[in-house]
Scaffold this motif. Structure first.
Motif, PDB file in Angstrom:
ATOM      1  N   TYR A 450     -40.419  53.657   2.275  1.00  0.00           N
ATOM      2  CA  TYR A 450     -39.438  54.853   2.895  1.00  0.00           C
ATOM      3  C   TYR A 450     -40.213  56.446   3.771  1.00  0.00           C
ATOM      4  CZ  TYR A 450     -34.964  58.424   2.807  1.00  0.00           C
ATOM      5  OH  TYR A 450     -34.151  59.283   3.017  1.00  0.00           O
ATOM      6  N   ALA A 451     -41.263  56.846   2.728  1.00  0.00           N
ATOM      7  CA  ALA A 451     -42.389  57.788   4.039  1.00  0.00           C
ATOM      8  C   ALA A 451     -42.226  56.836   4.837  1.00  0.00           C
ATOM      9  CB  ALA A 451     -43.290  57.794   3.447  1.00  0.00           C
ATOM     10  N   HIS A 452     -42.372  55.738   5.526  1.00  0.00           N
ATOM     11  CA  HIS A 452     -43.004  54.925   6.601  1.00  0.00           C
ATOM     12  C   HIS A 452     -41.487  54.921   7.309  1.00  0.00           C
ATOM     13  CE1 HIS A 452     -43.638  50.972   9.180  1.00  0.00           C
ATOM     14  NE2 HIS A 452     -44.559  51.903   9.606  1.00  0.00           N
ATOM     15  N   ILE A 453     -40.344  54.905   6.988  1.00  0.00           N
ATOM     16  CA  ILE A 453     -39.028  54.709   7.527  1.00  0.00           C
ATOM     17  C   ILE A 453     -38.732  56.044   8.818  1.00  0.00           C
ATOM     18  CG2 ILE A 453     -36.471  54.583   7.313  1.00  0.00           C
ATOM     19  CD1 ILE A 453     -37.425  52.077   5.411  1.00  0.00           C
ATOM     20  N   ARG A 454     -39.187  57.015   7.469  1.00  0.00           N
ATOM     21  CA  ARG A 454     -38.472  58.148   8.277  1.00  0.00           C
ATOM     22  C   ARG A 454     -40.443  58.881   8.949  1.00  0.00           C
ATOM     23  NH1 ARG A 454     -37.557  63.166   5.297  1.00  0.00           N
ATOM     24  NH2 ARG A 454     -35.410  62.872   6.808  1.00  0.00           N
ATOM     25  N   PHE A 455     -41.503  58.098   8.856  1.00  0.00           N
ATOM     26  CA  PHE A 455     -42.173  58.155   9.688  1.00  0.00           C
ATOM     27  C   PHE A 455     -41.803  57.893  11.404  1.00  0.00           C
ATOM     28  CE2 PHE A 455     -45.811  56.107  11.846  1.00  0.00           C
ATOM     29  CZ  PHE A 455     -47.051  57.626  12.174  1.00  0.00           C
ATOM     30  N   ARG A 456     -41.610  57.115  10.860  1.00  0.00           N
ATOM     31  CA  ARG A 456     -41.442  55.959  12.466  1.00  0.00           C
ATOM     32  C   ARG A 456     -39.996  56.932  12.748  1.00  0.00           C
ATOM     33  NH1 ARG A 456     -42.212  50.673  14.192  1.00  0.00           N
ATOM     34  NH2 ARG A 456     -44.216  50.347  13.696  1.00  0.00           N
ATOM     35  N   LYS A 457     -39.280  57.194  12.471  1.00  0.00           N
ATOM     36  CA  LYS A 457     -38.149  57.966  13.743  1.00  0.00           C
ATOM     37  C   LYS A 457     -38.924  59.580  13.980  1.00  0.00           C
ATOM     38  CE  LYS A 457     -34.519  56.333  10.322  1.00  0.00           C
ATOM     39  NZ  LYS A 457     -33.184  57.540   9.563  1.00  0.00           N
ATOM     40  N   ALA A 458     -39.774  61.001  12.548  1.00  0.00           N
ATOM     41  CA  ALA A 458     -40.145  61.671  13.186  1.00  0.00           C
ATOM     42  C   ALA A 458     -41.106  61.291  14.370  1.00  0.00           C
ATOM     43  CB  ALA A 458     -40.909  62.012  12.310  1.00  0.00           C
ATOM     44  N   TRP A 459     -41.928  60.329  14.064  1.00  0.00           N
ATOM     45  CA  TRP A 459     -42.819  59.702  15.444  1.00  0.00           C
ATOM     46  C   TRP A 459     -42.316  59.356  16.896  1.00  0.00           C
ATOM     47  CZ3 TRP A 459     -48.252  59.760  15.241  1.00  0.00           C
ATOM     48  CH2 TRP A 459     -48.624  58.510  16.651  1.00  0.00           C
ATOM     49  N   ILE A 460     -41.500  59.214  16.934  1.00  0.00           N
ATOM     50  CA  ILE A 460     -40.243  58.634  18.339  1.00  0.00           C
ATOM     51  C   ILE A 460     -40.121  60.629  18.885  1.00  0.00           C
ATOM     52  CG2 ILE A 460     -38.662  57.879  18.998  1.00  0.00           C
ATOM     53  CD1 ILE A 460     -40.286  56.399  18.886  1.00  0.00           C
TER      54      ILE A 460
END
Length: 583
Positions: A450-460
């Motif tokens: 779940y952290a990876h899913i949210r990290f990707r959104k924040a990264w973009i």
């Protein structure tokens, strides 16, 4: 959409606190006042008592991120150490001993399916962890990512869940080592063997990251060699090399059968398989102590594929072909003193004299290796949580050799629980220690996905592109969703078998309650930790626009990656790209 926060223009001093620190340290003794032998045990000179992430009842997320990114842990872990940790670091009790109990409950087909499913889930999870850990090689890894990309309260809950898992696995593995040694009937007092094994583990961890990595490197080579040797031997025995029985083939899949206890038996094996794979995520935890994580960590993450495919799936397949699920020597769940592994059963049934002792020695080494990794995982997690204000500050005491000294002392003290094996309550003690760690890995993997899913959104969101990632998950966000949903379904299935265990009709009400808490104890503990921290500090669920995707990232490394990655990619042939995907 909320306003964006430009973290690229934000700088943190040694402390962002404008208030008095929550805890202050007593004055440090002058070095010349202490004997030279004790100099290395003094707190690291880079420590600043004002670098606290908790001010009263307010959590400072940016200070927490700064602290984990600037940890004083020693960075002496080399690429070869990290790769061997990824391949064989946590091969131990779950595979060598736990697989016997699992085979007896669900049969060979259920066992194989459970390991395949958990293997796929873990592959997706480790890919997600690798992407984040390469981008941010910070102390605490997944607990820090949960704090940073999900919610500080969940980071607190998942961090303590993970620390407790390894703190209680440590005495469990020391007990298992004593049990394994008893196979030879050497006459050594059990208290002496427990004391020696615990002393070895403590000494290795007190030796620092260099001693730990070298010890695990050697032990992992031995484990990997033994598993490969067993797989080759198993193939030979199955196709006709067995001096006693000749060709075996799929005989035991027909009689007594491939499945036992139906779908319920299969669901029972999912957590056993998860426990067997637990520890693979330690590769991400070690990123903060690696010399060159951007180079070493991607290679180590890729090795996990082979570890799953060869050392787990292949060996479990061989075990299911060589040992019937109704074999009388299979490990019994209710017998803590059982000394028989399905690997040893297969060798003894083949009538190969002496080889069972060799395999038992390998199992002993594997169990001690997992005990060693248990202390490492627990101490590094506790240290990172202290840096984030999620554990007492004393746990963040890191000495001049980069060792989390107080955390090691606490883990060593909890290791003394292994002496419960000498008491009349050895059976319940073994069962409850296992219960405290049973579901912990699943919650940790959920946090990573779940952290990876949210990290990707924040990264973009903050203006980056996927090409800016030094390492990108091969299965992407889709893989993280697959992992997260699968893990939630596994938790549901485990709840069902906890409420309605195999043989439900013949189990008393008291035993049903006991069975439920043994199978599901970790879940209420995690929820209680989360609720406590959430209510006490009133932390907010981190919004995408507020996520810090800068602190801990090496901007120069990213720029260099941008310049060279495309050029190198164009030069590579297709076969080379495919090779580097998995190797």
């Amino acid at each position: 959409m909320g306003s964006r926060m430009d973290y690229s223009k934000t700088f943190y001093s040694a402390s962002t606190s404008t208030l008095e620190p929550l805890l202050t340290q007593p004055p440090q003794p002058r070095v010349r006042d202490l004997p030279k032998a004790f100099h290395s045990f003094l707190r690291h000179s880079a420590y600043n008592p004002e670098d606290v992430a908790i001010h009263g009842r307010k959590f400072d997320a940016h200070q927490a991120a700064f602290n984990t990114a600037n940890t004083t842990l020693s960075k002496k872990l080399k690429g070869r150490h990290l790769q061997m940790l990824a391949i064989g670091g946590s091969i131990g009790t779950g595979l060598f001993i736990g697989s016997g109990q699992a085979l007896g409950i669900g049969g060979p087909a259920s066992l194989l399916l459970a390991f395949i499913i958990i293997g796929i889930v873990l592959y997706c999870t480790v890919q997600a962890l690798g992407e984040m850990a390469v981008a941010f090689p910070v102390a605490g890894s997944f607990s820090a990512f949960a704090t940073r990309f999900i919610d500080p309260a969940w980071g607190f809950a998942s961090g303590w869940n993970y620390a407790m898992q390894w703190l209680f696995v440590l005495p469990l593995e020391i007990m298992s080592a004593a049990i394994t040694l008893d196979y030879w009937n050497l006459g050594i007092p059990t208290w002496a063997s427990i004391a020696v094994f615990l002393g070895i583990v403590i000494a290795i961890n007190l030796g620092g990251i260099r001693a730990y990595s070298e010890a695990e490197y050697g032990l992992s080579i031995l484990k990997v060699t033994a598993v490969i040797g067993f797989i080759i031997l198993g193939i030979v025995l199955n196709i006709g090399g067995d001096p006693n029985g000749g060709y075996i083939g799929g005989r035991y899949w027909q009689n007594p059968g491939a499945f036992r206890n139906g779908f319920q038996g299969f669901c029972n094996l999912l957590v056993t398989a998860a426990f067997s794979f637990s520890g693979t995520e330690l590769v991400g935890l070690a990123a903060a102590e690696t010399e060159n994580p951007s180079k070493s960590l991607p290679k180590a993450i890729k090795q996990v594929f082979w570890r799953i495919a060869i050392f787990y799936i292949a060996s479990i397949t061989i075990i299911g072909l060589l040992v019937p699920y109704n074999h009388p020597s299979l490990v019994s769940r209710d017998n803590v003193a059982s000394k028989t592994s399905p690997f040893i059963i297969a060798i003894k049934d083949a009538g190969i004299n002496g080889l069972d002792s060799v395999m038992n020695a390998v199992i002993l080494v594997a169990v001690l290796s997992v005990a060693n990794s248990s202390m490492y995982g627990a101490t590094r997690t506790l240290s990172a949580m202290a840096e984030q204000g999620q554990a007492p500050q004393i746990f963040g005491y890191i000495d001049r050799n980069g060792r989390p000294l107080f955390s090691i002392c606490v883990a060593s003290a909890i290791g003394l629980l292994s002496f419960l094996y000498l008491s009349p309550v050895q059976g319940p003690a073994f069962a409850w220690l296992l219960a405290l760690s049973g579901l912990a890995s699943i919650f940790t993997w959920c946090s990573i996905c779940y952290a990876h899913i949210r990290f990707r959104k924040a990264w973009i969101y903050h203006g980056n592109t996927l090409n800016d990632l030094v390492y990108r998950s091969h299965v992407g966000v889709i893989g993280s969703w697959v992992g997260l949903i699968s893990l939630i379904l596994i938790l549901v299935a485990q709840f069902w078998v906890a409420v309605s265990p195999v043989g439900y009709a013949s189990v008393t009400s008291l035993d049903r309650v006991s069975n439920f808490f043994e199978a599901y104890l970790a879940a209420p503990i995690v929820l209680l930790f989360y609720a406590f921290y959430k209510l006490w500090y009133r932390t907010d669920f981190i919004k995408i626009e507020d996520m810090d995707v800068v602190t801990g990232k090496d901007a120069r490394e990213v720029n260099l990656w941008r310049e060279t990655a495309r050029e190198e990619q164009e030069k590579k042939r297709k076969w080379r790209i495919l090779y580097e995907t998995f190797c």
